[in-house]
Design an enzyme around this catalytic site. Structure first.
Site, PDB file in Angstrom:
ATOM      1  N   CYS A 106      22.712 -15.953  46.540  1.00 53.82           N
ATOM      2  CA  CYS A 106      23.864 -15.805  45.629  1.00 53.82           C
ATOM      3  C   CYS A 106      24.950 -16.847  45.889  1.00 53.82           C
ATOM      4  O   CYS A 106      25.722 -17.181  44.992  1.00 53.82           O
ATOM      5  CB  CYS A 106      24.461 -14.408  45.760  1.00 53.82           C
ATOM      6  SG  CYS A 106      23.242 -13.131  45.509  1.00 53.82           S
ATOM      7  N   HIS A 252      30.878 -14.622  41.869  1.00 56.96           N
ATOM      8  CA  HIS A 252      29.444 -14.427  41.640  1.00 56.96           C
ATOM      9  C   HIS A 252      29.258 -13.059  40.990  1.00 56.96           C
ATOM     10  O   HIS A 252      29.854 -12.067  41.423  1.00 56.96           O
ATOM     11  CB  HIS A 252      28.698 -14.499  42.976  1.00 56.96           C
ATOM     12  CG  HIS A 252      27.358 -13.843  42.924  1.00 56.96           C
ATOM     13  ND1 HIS A 252      26.401 -14.184  41.991  1.00 56.96           N
ATOM     14  CD2 HIS A 252      26.820 -12.838  43.666  1.00 56.96           C
ATOM     15  CE1 HIS A 252      25.340 -13.427  42.183  1.00 56.96           C
ATOM     16  NE2 HIS A 252      25.566 -12.601  43.181  1.00 56.96           N
ATOM     17  N   ASN A 282      22.672  -9.807  37.263  1.00 53.79           N
ATOM     18  CA  ASN A 282      22.940 -10.680  38.413  1.00 53.79           C
ATOM     19  C   ASN A 282      21.871 -11.776  38.420  1.00 53.79           C
ATOM     20  O   ASN A 282      20.697 -11.495  38.621  1.00 53.79           O
ATOM     21  CB  ASN A 282      22.884  -9.824  39.684  1.00 53.79           C
ATOM     22  CG  ASN A 282      23.102 -10.603  40.960  1.00 53.79           C
ATOM     23  OD1 ASN A 282      22.974 -11.827  40.987  1.00 53.79           O
ATOM     24  ND2 ASN A 282      23.401  -9.900  42.035  1.00 53.79           N
TER      25      ASN A 282
HETATM   26  O1  UT7 Z   1      24.027 -10.439  44.522  1.00 50.04           O
HETATM   27  C1  UT7 Z   1      23.813 -10.093  45.848  1.00 50.04           C
HETATM   28  C2  UT7 Z   1      24.786  -9.111  46.294  1.00 50.04           C
HETATM   29  N1  UT7 Z   1      24.441  -7.829  45.768  1.00 50.04           N
HETATM   30  C3  UT7 Z   1      25.364  -6.913  45.673  1.00 50.04           C
HETATM   31  O2  UT7 Z   1      26.478  -7.187  46.023  1.00 50.04           O
HETATM   32  C4  UT7 Z   1      24.954  -5.531  45.220  1.00 50.04           C
HETATM   33  C5  UT7 Z   1      25.686  -4.512  46.030  1.00 50.04           C
HETATM   34  N2  UT7 Z   1      25.268  -3.111  45.783  1.00 50.04           N
HETATM   35  C6  UT7 Z   1      25.409  -2.509  44.585  1.00 50.04           C
HETATM   36  O3  UT7 Z   1      25.793  -3.132  43.623  1.00 50.04           O
HETATM   37  C7  UT7 Z   1      25.110  -1.039  44.509  1.00 50.04           C
HETATM   38  O4  UT7 Z   1      24.869  -0.532  45.792  1.00 50.04           O
HETATM   39  C8  UT7 Z   1      23.902  -0.684  43.600  1.00 50.04           C
HETATM   40  C9  UT7 Z   1      24.292  -0.894  42.154  1.00 50.04           C
HETATM   41  C10 UT7 Z   1      22.719  -1.535  43.956  1.00 50.04           C
HETATM   42  C11 UT7 Z   1      23.497   0.782  43.754  1.00 50.04           C
HETATM   43  O5  UT7 Z   1      24.595   1.621  43.523  1.00 50.04           O
HETATM   44  P1  UT7 Z   1      24.939   2.787  44.546  1.00 50.04           P
HETATM   45  O6  UT7 Z   1      26.090   3.488  43.986  1.00 50.04           O
HETATM   46  O7  UT7 Z   1      25.085   2.194  45.907  1.00 50.04           O
HETATM   47  O8  UT7 Z   1      23.656   3.721  44.434  1.00 50.04           O
HETATM   48  P2  UT7 Z   1      22.622   4.172  45.553  1.00 50.04           P
HETATM   49  O9  UT7 Z   1      21.659   3.085  45.858  1.00 50.04           O
HETATM   50  O10 UT7 Z   1      23.353   4.805  46.704  1.00 50.04           O
HETATM   51  O11 UT7 Z   1      21.870   5.315  44.794  1.00 50.04           O
HETATM   52  C12 UT7 Z   1      22.542   6.498  44.313  1.00 50.04           C
HETATM   53  C13 UT7 Z   1      21.534   7.353  43.568  1.00 50.04           C
HETATM   54  C14 UT7 Z   1      20.273   7.614  44.356  1.00 50.04           C
HETATM   55  O12 UT7 Z   1      19.854   8.937  44.038  1.00 50.04           O
HETATM   56  P3  UT7 Z   1      20.163  10.163  45.040  1.00 50.04           P
HETATM   57  O13 UT7 Z   1      19.522   9.779  46.342  1.00 50.04           O
HETATM   58  O14 UT7 Z   1      21.655  10.235  45.117  1.00 50.04           O
HETATM   59  O15 UT7 Z   1      19.540  11.310  44.345  1.00 50.04           O
HETATM   60  C15 UT7 Z   1      19.298   6.645  43.791  1.00 50.04           C
HETATM   61  O16 UT7 Z   1      17.942   7.080  43.913  1.00 50.04           O
HETATM   62  O17 UT7 Z   1      21.120   6.700  42.373  1.00 50.04           O
HETATM   63  C16 UT7 Z   1      19.700   6.621  42.339  1.00 50.04           C
HETATM   64  N3  UT7 Z   1      19.326   5.370  41.669  1.00 50.04           N
HETATM   65  C17 UT7 Z   1      19.138   5.282  40.343  1.00 50.04           C
HETATM   66  N4  UT7 Z   1      19.201   6.167  39.353  1.00 50.04           N
HETATM   67  C18 UT7 Z   1      18.957   5.751  38.111  1.00 50.04           C
HETATM   68  C19 UT7 Z   1      19.144   4.153  42.229  1.00 50.04           C
HETATM   69  N5  UT7 Z   1      18.837   3.265  41.275  1.00 50.04           N
HETATM   70  C20 UT7 Z   1      18.824   3.940  40.096  1.00 50.04           C
HETATM   71  C21 UT7 Z   1      18.584   3.558  38.773  1.00 50.04           C
HETATM   72  N6  UT7 Z   1      18.670   4.495  37.805  1.00 50.04           N
HETATM   73  N7  UT7 Z   1      18.297   2.290  38.430  1.00 50.04           N
END
Ligand code: UT7
Length: 325
Positions: A106, A252, A282
């Protein structure tokens, strides 16, 4: 500046037909509405980079043969080796000029800019082409197992032609950082020398996820919202400016929530921060040059403006550039 994205628009609803996800989750957590995925018969990482480069050259009123050096940033090269820089040299029909491949994910475009800037400032080259291009769609896990990563990333390319100038415009400074202690928190482990393709084939394990990108999302998020303001402030401090002096910050495009967090932390107005992740997801090394090109096209970058670019991502690596446009 120039950019290229494939025509093929993939909406959140399209993704929900492939995996258990929905438009509301994706928009609430990331701000993304749609992204572009290539038609592999038409586009490649180097090919998209060439299209972006041709637009940048045309807008700079330059011929490809005016370029002295190529810098190509990507985490998704056409081949394991050689890198795509040489493919650009061939495709643009350039003489045997140097082509450098940058592997900083990135942060790749800002790292690439810093290299071009140093070469120009030392007088070694006059005109340097810097490309950021990514083709993610072919390598994502498009099942529910990979949904937390695969809904985020999109394909596209952006390019800049940097040229030597005698006036006070240009790149004021660049600031580069890394912290390899977190390398595996956002990584694609194999196939590579740590996990050769023979090993993957021999094991033939359909549950093997090592060849898909892995991201510890919340861990990356926490680091990102700390490192972005730090590296932006570092660039401002180095040049004697305040956040209020920034005309446009182009972060970014990792996640709209991250951009909003930076904006709030740094007390920036809406018109000081540019975001287009809603349309493209992204695109890692391509996100900043795509966003900068669109900002220029929309008249949001004017001569004399103070522009700040900042990135954070896999490595971890993070970086900023302060530019007097
Ligand atoms: O470019 C490089 C740098 N990258 C970044 O800076 C990205 C940084 N991270 C993020 O943007 C966020 O962490 C994400 C968008 C990737 C994820 O968001 P989050 O709020 O951290 O969600 P999570 O991974 O903690 O997941 C929360 C819930 C989980 O379910 P449970 O365990 O709470 O039941 C996941 O299984 O959301 C679920 N989940 C989804 N649900 C529907 C994860 N992905 C999805 C999805 N659709 N696509």
């Amino acid at each position: 500046m120039g950019f290229y994205v494939p025509d093929n628009v993939v909406t959140n609803d399209d993704l929900s037909k492939m995996m258990d996800t929905d438009d509301q989750w994706i928009q609430e957590r990331t701000g993304i509405k749609e992204r572009r995925w290539v038609n592999p018969a038409i586009d490649s990482t180097s090919g998209m980079g060439v299209k972006a480069a041709r637009m940048a050259l045309e807008r700079a009123n330059m011929k490809a043969t005016d370029i002295d050096f190529i810098v190509f940033a990507t985490l998704s090269p056409d081949y394991y080796f050689p890198g795509p820089g040489v493919l650009v040299q061939k495709e643009l029909g350039l003489d045997t000029i140097g082509a450098l491949d940058v592997r900083n994910q990135c942060s790749g475009f800002v790292y690439g800019l810093s290299v071009a800037d140093q070469f120009i400032k030392t007088g070694m080259y006059n005109n340097v082409l810097v490309i950021g291009s990514e083709l993610h769609s072919g390598g994502l896990d498009k099942t529910t197992r990979g949904r937390s990563v695969s809904v985020i990333f999109g394909d596209g390319a952006g390019a800049a032609v940097l040229t030597a100038t005698d006036d006070t415009s240009g790149i004021l400074s660049t600031h580069l950082h890394s912290e390899g202690a977190h390398a595996e928190e956002l990584a694609l482990i194999g196939p590579a020398t740590n996990r050769w393709v023979n090993e993957i084939i021999e094991e033939n394990d359909e549950n093997d996820e090592s060849y898909f990108p892995y991201m510890n999302g919340s861990y990356v998020f926490k680091h990102a919202v700390t490192r972005f303001p730090q590296v932006i402030n570092e660039a401002l401090d180095a040049n004697g400016y305040q956040p209020s002096d920034i005309d446009l910050l182009i972060p970014h495009q990792a996640n709209l929530r991250i951009s909003q967090f930076i904006q709030k932390t740094m007390r920036l107005r809406d018109d000081q921060v540019f975001n287009n992740i809603m349309k493209y997801g992204n695109t890692t090394a391509a996100s900043i040059p795509i966003a900068l090109t669109e900002a220029v096209e929309e008249g949001k970058v004017k001569p004399g403006d103070l522009i700040c670019l900042a990135a954070f991502g896999s490595g971890f690596t993070w970086a900023s550039a302060l530019i007097r446009w």
